[in-house]
Write an enzyme that holds these catalytic residues in place. Structure first.
Site, PDB file in Angstrom:
ATOM      1  N   ASN A   1       0.857  -1.189   0.000  1.00 37.30           N
ATOM      2  CA  ASN A   1       0.000   0.000   0.000  1.00 37.30           C
ATOM      3  C   ASN A   1       0.890   1.236   0.000  1.00 37.30           C
ATOM      4  O   ASN A   1       1.357   1.695   1.043  1.00 37.30           O
ATOM      5  CB  ASN A   1      -0.921  -0.013   1.216  1.00 37.30           C
ATOM      6  CG  ASN A   1      -1.974  -1.096   1.133  1.00 37.30           C
ATOM      7  OD1 ASN A   1      -2.943  -0.974   0.391  1.00 37.30           O
ATOM      8  ND2 ASN A   1      -1.761  -2.177   1.877  1.00 37.30           N
ATOM      9  N   GLU A   2       1.112   1.771  -1.183  1.00 34.93           N
ATOM     10  CA  GLU A   2       2.016   2.887  -1.354  1.00 34.93           C
ATOM     11  C   GLU A   2       1.353   4.199  -0.905  1.00 34.93           C
ATOM     12  O   GLU A   2       0.144   4.235  -0.655  1.00 34.93           O
ATOM     13  CB  GLU A   2       2.425   3.000  -2.830  1.00 34.93           C
ATOM     14  CG  GLU A   2       3.181   1.793  -3.371  1.00 34.93           C
ATOM     15  CD  GLU A   2       4.615   1.707  -2.860  1.00 34.93           C
ATOM     16  OE1 GLU A   2       4.956   2.379  -1.879  1.00 34.93           O
ATOM     17  OE2 GLU A   2       5.396   0.946  -3.457  1.00 34.93           O
ATOM     18  N   PRO A   3       2.158   5.281  -0.750  1.00 36.39           N
ATOM     19  CA  PRO A   3       1.572   6.571  -0.412  1.00 36.39           C
ATOM     20  C   PRO A   3       0.388   6.905  -1.316  1.00 36.39           C
ATOM     21  O   PRO A   3       0.451   6.726  -2.538  1.00 36.39           O
ATOM     22  CB  PRO A   3       2.739   7.537  -0.633  1.00 36.39           C
ATOM     23  CG  PRO A   3       3.945   6.722  -0.323  1.00 36.39           C
ATOM     24  CD  PRO A   3       3.630   5.342  -0.844  1.00 36.39           C
TER      25      PRO A   3
ATOM     26  N   SER B   1      -2.574   5.468  -0.573  1.00 39.83           N
ATOM     27  CA  SER B   1      -3.543   4.429  -0.240  1.00 39.83           C
ATOM     28  C   SER B   1      -4.386   4.874   0.947  1.00 39.83           C
ATOM     29  O   SER B   1      -3.856   5.313   1.968  1.00 39.83           O
ATOM     30  CB  SER B   1      -2.821   3.122   0.108  1.00 39.83           C
ATOM     31  OG  SER B   1      -2.068   2.651  -0.991  1.00 39.83           O
TER      32      SER B   1
ATOM     33  N   THR C   1      10.160   2.120  -3.784  1.00 38.66           N
ATOM     34  CA  THR C   1       9.970   0.699  -3.497  1.00 38.66           C
ATOM     35  C   THR C   1      10.679  -0.163  -4.524  1.00 38.66           C
ATOM     36  O   THR C   1      11.320  -1.165  -4.187  1.00 38.66           O
ATOM     37  CB  THR C   1       8.466   0.363  -3.468  1.00 38.66           C
ATOM     38  OG1 THR C   1       7.835   1.144  -2.453  1.00 38.66           O
ATOM     39  CG2 THR C   1       8.240  -1.109  -3.187  1.00 38.66           C
TER      40      THR C   1
END
Length: 664
Positions: free
Chosen positions: A183-185, A187, A202
């Site tokens: 869950n990247e920035p 999310s 990432t």
């Protein structure tokens, strides 16, 4: 407080296999300054053992109740020791996984389950193939689902979690972007299992697993933040200095979708489990006085941390700090116990001044009362351990040159071959050279020609991420050895007698994942120590390298010394161990116990020694989080340390290499 510094001894957070008892340093509840509770352990080994015991207890409790235990599982480097301990508990203590249902967080997309980087393969190798979990109870996002069916697959994954009764305990790591799962920035807290595009950071961090960022998938399947928050209990693991900054944002920062891990602050049952290095930036550890927490002001290391930190906060040299500076920045108690400011300033200024020496091997026929190294014996036998074939010159090249110039008997032990860090095109270039050389001198060596032809054939058909053949690994190791010898010759050492290539077996897998430290690794290390019998040992205390190789190499040294000491080895009574950093981060100024200043000319010589490692220029294969070349990182850290000394009122230098002593 830091594990090292004046008056501090022992292995601190650097132990890998030495501490017999798991050490819980502190339990830090959620407070006004920290929004999540934290359990802080001396090292990741102790923390992992504690978490594994907790999971094992939950599995047994659910089995006694006749209920399944539903576990949410993570991948990456953080949970590996937890899984290894669970496997041990299964084998030795009879822990059964028959009632366990597992759901993994994520998987790269697309990704075949048999690929080296597949999380299916990861879970099998670390856990599932070694315990009695039922295959039908294992659930991992499928990286082979056709894209048109991904949405349906993700919805079905959520339904399977609900059908199992929900997740009892969710294990998490945390990425540098603050992601949990993938869950990247951006999310949100309501997000569900889905296909997501990976952040550039990432993908950069994953580059080492895929032998280059260009091979990292751009997308992944992941549980959503909302899915994770529905787990009854969440345990998040983080190890090492590299995670300290994002851990601070997660624990002490505001809830924001730019750091998805901060949404854990809304969960009623979260444990943040850290080693000391990962928790170093938390206010309760870095500046406990700002939260009016009890402080042991008799601890010289804590006083030094507080006073140097104060000087940096108010941008003053140490000797210009006033009583008002102390009182206005939460240090009134220290001032009351040890003041006035003048006395505290002089005390810490002298401690820092006494760390500086141009004689890292000790100055002969000199009063060494206030010097970091003893004068005798002189010259000394010095053994520098270098985890990879270039860590010696990158991290302490100036000190190495100084030791050689001052007449010490310097040996360098290259603990691993470093062969996975050579680009394929460099290997092909050397294979081409060998073929041309053979023709030029008409050696017509059929065996050699066949060897290099096999190398060339393999590399021309090698798939992305494929493990090198044994012959290619051998050739790449030869490249790294040649570069290390060239650097030593430049430093004035004869590599035929002063270079020791250990090729520790734990490293020689041809893959990013290494084997555990074994008896043969320790035997080779102890044999070399006994053969050289050094008066000084230098070892890498820089533990944030991407693959964890430095950590294992340091463990080999610590454990070998511990065993030799226990056996009564006499030469250890006159041996000191210094830990260096430099490639990935530097010691904090309050930790430094020996500071070796470098002139502009010495910094240039150090750079030229680093340049001998041509396969690591102009872009190393595994750069980690820092995209600069190694010589640029090294010089920046050396100059930054020198600038800190200067700003605190100490002499001004072009650069400084820093060391901390480990007293065994």
């Amino acid at each position: 407080m830091p594990p090292f510094g004046p008056g501090r001894t022992g292995p601190g957070p650097f132990t890998y296999c030495i501490l017999a008892m798991p050490t819980l340093l502190a339990t830090l509840p959620a407070t006004a300054g920290a929004h999540l509770p934290v359990e802080l352990y001396a090292d990741s080994e102790a923390a992992s053992a504690a978490v594994a015991a907790q999971i094992a207890g939950l599995i047994r409790t659910r089995a006694a109740e006749g209920r399944p235990c539903v576990l949410g599982l993570a991948t990456g480097s953080s949970p590996t020791r937890v899984y290894e301990e669970l496997v041990r508990l299964h084998r030795e203590d009879g822990l059964s996984f028959q009632n366990v249902i597992s759901f993994n967080l994520d998987e790269y997309y697309p990704m075949a389950p048999g690929s080296l980087q597949s999380y299916v393969r990861f879970m099998r190798e670390y856990l599932f193939d070694h315990v009695d979990i039922r295959p039908e109870n294992v659930h991992i996002p499928d990286g082979t689902v056709p894209e048109a069916q991904v949405a349906a697959f993700c919805q079905r994954y959520e339904e399977q979690i609900r059908a199992a009764g929900g997740i009892d305990l969710q294990l998490l790591g945390i990425g540098r972007t603050g992601h949990i799962g993938f869950n990247e920035p951006g999310s949100g807290p309501a997000s569900r299992t889905r296909l997501i595009t990976l952040d550039h950071v990432t993908r950069t961090d994953a580059a080492s697993d895929f032998y280059g960022e260009e091979n990292v998938p751009r997308r992944a399947l992941t549980m959503g933040v909302g899915t994770i928050l529905e787990a009854r209990q969440v345990v998040l693991l983080a190890w090492g200095e590299g995670k300290a900054a994002v851990v601070k944002r997660m624990v002490e920062g505001d809830v924001t979708d730019s750091v998805p891990a901060t949404y854990l602050q809304r969960h009623p049952a979260v444990q943040v489990v850290l080693d000391e290095a990962a928790g170093a930036e938390l206010i309760t550890r870095k500046t406990p006085w700002l939260r009016s927490l009890p402080c042991n002001w008799h601890d010289a290391a804590l006083v030094r941390k507080a006073v140097t930190g104060l000087a940096r906060t108010v941008s003053k040299p140490l000797l210009k700090l006033t009583d008002e500076d102390y009182n206005e920045n939460g240090l009134s108690e220290l001032l009351a116990q040890s003041g006035p400011a003048y006395d505290l300033n002089i005390r810490v200024f002298n401690e820092l001044q006494h760390t500086i020496t141009g004689w890292p091997g000790g100055k002969p026929n000199a009063d060494d009362t206030y010097r970091p190294e003893r004068a005798a014996p002189f010259p000394k036998r010095v053994l520098i351990f270098s985890p990879h074939p270039d860590d010696d010159v990158i991290s302490m090249g100036g000190t190495l040159l100084r030791l050689v110039d001052q007449g010490h008997e310097v040996h360098v032990a290259y603990q691993t071959s470093g062969n996975i860090a050579v680009f394929d095109e460099d290997a092909l270039r050397f294979a081409d050279f060998a073929a041309e050389y053979d023709q030029m001198f008409q050696q017509n060596d059929p065996a050699g020609e066949q060897f290099y032809q096999r190398v060339a054939d393999f590399l021309h058909t090698k798939a992305p991420g494929q493990v090198d053949s044994a012959e290619v690994q051998q050739l790449k190791g030869v490249i790294r050895r040649g570069e290390a010898r060239a650097a030593l010759r430049y430093a004035g050492l004869d590599p035929t007698t002063r270079a020791h290539f250990q090729d520790l077996p734990f490293y020689e897998t041809g893959r990013v994942r290494k084997n555990p430290l074994g008896d043969e690794d320790l035997r080779l290390t102890m044999e070399l120590l006994n053969r050289i019998q050094p008066h000084q040992i230098y070892a890498a205390g820089d533990l944030s390298d991407p693959h964890g190789t430095h950590r294992v190499c340091l463990a080999a040294i610590f454990e070998s010394i511990t065993r030799l000491k226990a056996s009564g080895t006499p030469w250890l009574d006159d041996c000191w161990v210094w830990l260096y950093r430099g490639a990935w981060q530097e010691w904090d100024i309050d930790q430094i116990e020996m500071a070796v200043p470098l002139s502009p000319q010495e910094l240039t010589r150090k750079r030229r020694a680093i340049f001998k490692h041509q396969s690591q220029k102009d872009r190393p294969l595994f750069p980690g989080a820092d995209q600069r070349e190694f010589w640029q990182r090294s010089e920046a850290r050396n100059r930054t340390t020198a600038k800190l000394y200067d700003e605190l009122g100490l002499p001004e230098y072009e650069g400084i290499e820093a060391f901390v002593r480990w007293e065994f």
